[in-house]
Design an enzyme around this catalytic site. Structure first.
Site, PDB file in Angstrom:
ATOM      1  N   HIS A 313       0.838  -1.205   0.000  1.00  0.00           N
ATOM      2  CA  HIS A 313       0.000   0.000   0.000  1.00  0.00           C
ATOM      3  C   HIS A 313       0.874   1.257   0.000  1.00  0.00           C
ATOM      4  CE1 HIS A 313       0.835   0.918   4.257  1.00  0.00           C
ATOM      5  NE2 HIS A 313       0.715  -0.389   4.483  1.00  0.00           N
ATOM      6  N   CYS A 330       3.521  -4.782   6.501  1.00  0.00           N
ATOM      7  CA  CYS A 330       3.101  -4.429   5.149  1.00  0.00           C
ATOM      8  C   CYS A 330       4.285  -3.915   4.327  1.00  0.00           C
ATOM      9  CB  CYS A 330       2.019  -3.351   5.185  1.00  0.00           C
ATOM     10  SG  CYS A 330       0.430  -3.940   5.818  1.00  0.00           S
TER      11      CYS A 330
END
Length: 387
Positions: A313, A330
Site C-alpha cells: 500500500h 506491510c
C-alpha cells in the site's frame, strides 16, 4: 369313423400342413403373441427415503424403450443413456436429497403396441448440519487472474469424507497443466498447478456434490461451476534487505520501486504470496493488529497478500521508504508508485518476498499454497496434518 372323429382328423391334418408351410418361426408366433411387455423402474413406485446416491434405472422386457424422462419437483431433468438394444436406461448422475422425482417411460412392445408408465418416489430428507454444499468457487466466473491464483472451493459444513469428495471436483484446462487438490481445512480445498499457470490458459472448474455420501450421515447438496482465464505473466518481487520491489513481466524487469517492509518483531513474511484483494481508501488502526502504538492512518490504494493483514500500500506518512523497514509487516510505497502498482496488478499475481528472517508457514493464512512442497501437496492433506 363318425363325423366328430372325421372332423378332428381333418383339423389335425390342416394344422400339420400349416406348420409345414409356415416353418419354424410360425411355430413360435402364437407363443410370442401372448407375451406382454414389462417395464421396471428403480427406485420403485412410491418409495420414500431413497438414498441420494441411488442411480435411477429402467429396464424393459419383450419390447424396446423409446423415451425415459426423469425430473424433480422443480422440473430439473436427470439425463441418462440407453443400452444398445434399448432394453435398459441408466441415469448419468446421482439424485438430490429432500426431493420428489417423477419417471415417465414410453416404449413399444414386440407386437408394436405403445406402452407407457409413470412412477414417482422421494429421496431422504437431509437438513441442517447434514446438508453439505459449496458456498463459492474462486476465482469468480469470467475473471482473468494472475499466474499464482489457486482454485478455491469453500463449504458450509465440515467435509468428513474428504478423499471421497474429490471425486466430485473437476478441473479442465485448454492445455495440459499438472496440478492437484489439497485440503486447507475441513471446509476449504485448493487446487494449484505444480508450477505457476501458463499465461493464456483457459480453465473450467466444477463441483457436483449433489447426492454424494460424505460420511457421518452427511450428504452433498450443491452443484456449481466457474470458468476463468490466466492473464499475462507478472511476478512481484520484494527484497526486504534492499528495500526494493521489482515488477517482472514475461521474464523482464519492467519497474523497480523503493519500499519499506516490516520492522523487527513485525517482519514481512518470506516466501510466495498471492494478491487476494484490491481496495481503495483503506483505513489502518493499531487495534486491528494489536500493535502497541496508537495510530489511525489512511492509504489511497492497498492490495492484500495474507489474511493476517499483509498488504502492499501507499504509506505517505513514512519518510524512510527505500532506506529502512518500519512497518508492521506491510510493504509501504510512495503514492505515485503505488498508484502504478494498483493499476497494473491483478488478483492472482504472485508476490515473492526474500531477505526476511520470518518464514511464511501458516497454512490458514491464505494463500500459503505455493510454500507447501509439491511432494507434500500431492498427498492431498486428507488428515489435515498441516492444517
Amino acid at each position: 369313423m363318425n363325423e366328430i372323429s372325421r372332423r378332428t382328423a381333418l383339423l389335425g391334418a390342416a394344422l400339420l400342413a400349416l406348420t409345414a408351410c409356415g416353418g419354424k418361426e410360425d411355430k413360435l408366433a402364437p407363443v410370442a403373441a401372448q407375451r406382454t411387455m414389462g417395464i421396471t423402474v428403480f427406485p420403485a413406485y412410491g418409495a420414500t427415503d431413497v438414498k441420494p446416491d441411488s442411480i435411477v434405472t429402467v429396464t424393459g422386457t419383450y419390447g424396446r424403450l423409446d423415451d425415459v424422462q426423469v425430473f424433480d419437483s422443480e422440473g430439473t431433468v436427470i439425463t441418462g443413456a440407453f443400452s444398445d438394444d434399448r432394453t435398459a436406461w441408466v441415469a448419468d448422475r446421482r439424485l438430490a436429497p429432500s426431493e420428489k422425482y417423477t419417471v415417465i417411460v414410453r416404449a413399444t412392445s414386440e407386437r408394436g403396441a405403445a406402452v407407457s408408465q409413470t412412477s414417482k418416489f422421494s429421496t431422504l430428507e437431509v437438513t441442517g448440519k447434514n446438508a453439505v454444499g459449496s458456498t463459492l468457487i474462486s476465482p469468480p466466473d469470467g475473471s482473468t487472474v494472475g499466474v499464482a491464483q489457486p482454485i478455491v472451493i469453500a463449504f458450509n459444513q465440515p467435509v468428513i469424507n474428504r478423499e471421497a469428495a474429490l471425486a466430485a471436483f473437476k478441473v479442465e484446462t485448454s492445455e495440459p497443466v499438472e496440478g492437484g487438490w489439497y485440503w486447507i481445512d475441513s471446509r476449504e480445498v485448493h487446487w494449484r498447478p505444480k508450477e505457476f499457470w501458463p499465461s493464456g490458459v483457459e480453465v473450467k472448474v466444477s463441483e457436483s456434490l449433489v447426492g454424494m455420501d460424505l460420511g457421518d450421515g452427511r450428504w452433498g447438496v450443491s452443484r456449481r461451476e466457474n470458468s476463468f482465464t490466466v492473464g499475462r505473466e507478472q511476478i512481484i518481487k520484494v527484497d526486504v534487505r534492499k528495500h526494493r520491489l521489482q515488477v517482472v513481466r514475461n521474464g523482464k524487469v519492467i519497474k523497480t520501486f523503493s519500499v519499506s517492509t516490516g520492522k523487527p518483531g513485525w517482519e514481512t513474511r518470506n516466501g510466495i504470496k498471492v494478491i487476494m484483494e484490491k481496495v481503495t481508501n483503506k483505513k489502518w488502526t493499531n487495534t486491528a493488529i494489536d500493535a502497541p502504538e496508537s495510530y489511525t492512518l489512511y492509504s489511497s490504494y492497498a492490495m492484500r497478500m495474507t489474511n493476517s493483514g499483509e498488504f502492499i500500500h501507499d504509506a505517505t506518512w513514512n519518510g524512510r521508504i527505500g532506506s529502512a523497514n518500519t512497518s508492521h509487516g506491510c510493504v509501504g510505497m510512495r503514492l505515485s508508485d503505488m498508484r502504478w502498482m494498483f493499476n497494473n496488478t491483478i488478483m492472482g499475481d504472485p508476490v515473492v518476498t526474500t531477505g526476511s528472517p520470518r518464514k511464511f508457514r501458516e497454512l490458514w493464512n491464505r494463500y500459503q499454497d505455493w510454500n507447501v512442497d509439491w511432494d507434500q501437496w500431492q498427498t492431498g492433506n486428507f488428515d489435515l496434518s498441516d492444517g
